[in-house]
Design a protein around this motif. Structure first.
Motif, PDB file in Angstrom:
ATOM      1  N   ALA A  54      -5.330 -47.268   0.537  1.00  0.00           N
ATOM      2  CA  ALA A  54      -6.930 -46.786   0.641  1.00  0.00           C
ATOM      3  C   ALA A  54      -8.093 -47.035   1.583  1.00  0.00           C
ATOM      4  N   THR A  71       0.039 -53.203  -1.181  1.00  0.00           N
ATOM      5  CA  THR A  71      -0.430 -52.377  -0.333  1.00  0.00           C
ATOM      6  C   THR A  71      -0.649 -50.908  -0.015  1.00  0.00           C
ATOM      7  N   LEU A  72      -1.255 -50.934  -2.071  1.00  0.00           N
ATOM      8  CA  LEU A  72      -2.427 -49.327  -2.314  1.00  0.00           C
ATOM      9  C   LEU A  72      -3.779 -50.137  -1.844  1.00  0.00           C
TER      10      LEU A  72
END
Length: 499
Positions: A241, A236-237
């Motif tokens: 990003a 998810t990060l």
């Protein structure tokens, strides 16, 4: 007489127990009130500072405080209603600045962690060397008191914002604030206590969990869930990003449009600072929009519009907002844009496979199950984020803004499930082969038994002939060599005085 003394002692101990119980519950309620009050106070200070610095304040501080309370409800996922419109009809404002969500979530997280620490560390008995007594109040009761204090402040703030030009939507606030508070408390309890947090659930839920199959129960409460959670968080990060990079790239490609929108929206430096702060608060929203763009479904910038890597449909006239200046022009998407957008799902697939594969020692079935669970958690997270990142900014053409939650989650599940799971299995096989290659093995063929090798006497080196040097005895320093001792050439040259 002794009976009366014993009875008085018993009553006194019960009274002390009740007092400690009341004190613990009251402390939890105050913690909830403090967490809500700090969130409201921080937003109120920021809004009042901007109101004081504004050269043209058109109202008193009451309107600024109403705005701060409305922003606090928006930070929980609730919507606002704008009463003053050109048509005279109230217009909804459903877009949630995701950066503001971090404030109440962080405050609730700290309050929950401190409350659980108090419940887990009871006061010791009278003897300092005696074992600690059992906690007087159950953690479930303390967390309920914490939520009660938090929601009491929310109820007062809702009554305060019920009137004004910008007020909180009552139904949305009644659903969003308790939902956000409960989800934050539950996530903090799970992070703090681990699988033991299941004991905080109601008895009916616990019995329902016990009735599940053993394999499913182990997958939901065992170490596989923690590994899948880390893999889903990393994926998810990575999506966010990559989405942020796409959003910033769009702004860098249109710097003139960004400056024109900023100048038309705010002519003075105070207004521009306010707009830039609002852009900063909405930057995580732009990251989610960019992630949805790279995943494929894209997002809407008005009713009946679509912005995606394969093409952008014609759109109505949009407000002069700087973050919207990076939108692509209507028309079909070029192939460099499509290739660049593929970076978003590729980053998620790589991160999910990296964490789900582990060191390669698990079986392929457990590895595939962990990757599939991580894909489901990542899809769930993107569904929630996409649903919060968009919303209505008005009526008619402005009634639909942002990505679709269910469509973004479905496409995320497709990318991570159909690509990341096979990739995880391939990475597991590569890591296992790397471990086998790095392990000390033997070449195929006939081997001699492992026997100690001995050198012949004629082939001894001078060092071997001299034998091992004697070790000094314990507690005694080694004897220094004297002038008559035989030593190496360097030792003799060192001992000779300089001419």
């Amino acid at each position: 007489m002794s009976q009366l003394t014993e009875r008085g002692t018993t009553l006194s101990s019960h009274g002390r127990t009740a007092a400690r119980r009341s004190s613990a519950i009251g402390t939890a309620v105050i913690s909830g009130v403090t967490a809500a009050g700090l969130g409201l106070g921080a937003l109120a200070v920021a809004v009042l500072l901007l109101w004081v610095a504004s050269p043209y304040p058109d109202s008193g501080p009451s309107r600024a405080l109403h705005l701060a309370a409305g922003l606090w409800f928006t930070a929980h996922g609730g919507g606002l209603v704008r009463e003053a419109t050109s048509s005279g009809t109230p217009a909804p404002v459903g877009t949630v600045p995701l950066l503001l969500v971090a404030l109440p979530v962080w405050l609730l997280h700290r309050a929950t962690r401190d409350t659980l620490a108090t419940a887990a560390l009871p006061e010791p008995a009278g003897d300092p060397e005696a074992p600690a007594a059992a906690p007087e109040v159950a953690p479930r009761t303390l967390l309920g008191a914490l939520l009660t204090g938090y929601l009491l402040v929310a109820a007062g703030a809702l009554l305060y914002t019920s009137t004004g030009r910008l007020s909180a939507a009552p139904l949305a606030a009644l659903l969003a604030v308790p939902g956000t508070a409960f989800a934050t408390v539950a996530a903090t309890a799970w992070h703090t206590l681990g699988p033991d947090a299941a004991a905080l659930l109601p008895d009916r839920v616990t019995r329902a969990l016990d009735a599940l199959p053993a394999a499913l129960r182990a997958a939901l409460t065992g170490p596989r869930l923690r590994t899948a959670g880390k893999a889903a968080a990393a994926a998810t990060l990575a999506l966010l990003a990559a989405g942020t990079a796409l959003a910033l790239l769009g702004l860098l490609l249109h710097p003139g449009r960004f400056g024109d929108d900023l100048g038309q929206l705010a002519p003075d430096w105070v207004g521009r600072s306010t707009v830039l702060l609002l852009c900063l608060a909405l930057l995580p929203n732009a990251a989610v929009w960019g992630a949805a763009y790279g995943l494929g479904p894209g997002f809407a910038v008005g009713t009946g519009t679509a912005v995606g890597p394969l093409g952008t449909s014609p759109r109505p006239a949009l407000p002069h907002f700087p973050l919207l200046s990076g939108l692509p022009e209507p028309g079909p998407g070029a192939w460099p844009v499509v290739v660049l957008a593929l970076v978003v799902p590729a980053a998620a697939v790589v991160q999910l496979a990296r964490y789900a594969a582990g060191d390669g020692h698990r079986s392929w079935r457990r590895t595939a199950g962990t990757a599939a669970l991580a894909a489901g958690l990542c899809a769930l997270a993107m569904t929630v984020l996409a649903g919060l990142a968009g919303g209505a900014l008005g009526e008619r053409a402005l009634a639909s803004f942002g990505p679709s939650g269910w469509l973004t989650g479905l496409v995320t599940a497709g990318w991570t499930g159909l690509v990341a799971v096979p990739g995880t299995l391939g990475l597991r096989a590569w890591r296992r082969s790397s471990v086998h290659r790095a392990a000390p093995g033997r070449t195929p063929g006939r081997h001699l038994p492992d026997l100690p090798l001995r050198r012949r006497a004629g082939h001894r080196t001078p060092k071997d002939a001299a034998g091992p040097e004697p070790r000094p005895e314990a507690g005694r320093a080694p004897r220094p060599k004297e002038d008559g001792d035989r030593g190496s050439r360097e030792d003799r040259e060192t001992r000779e005085p300089a001419a």
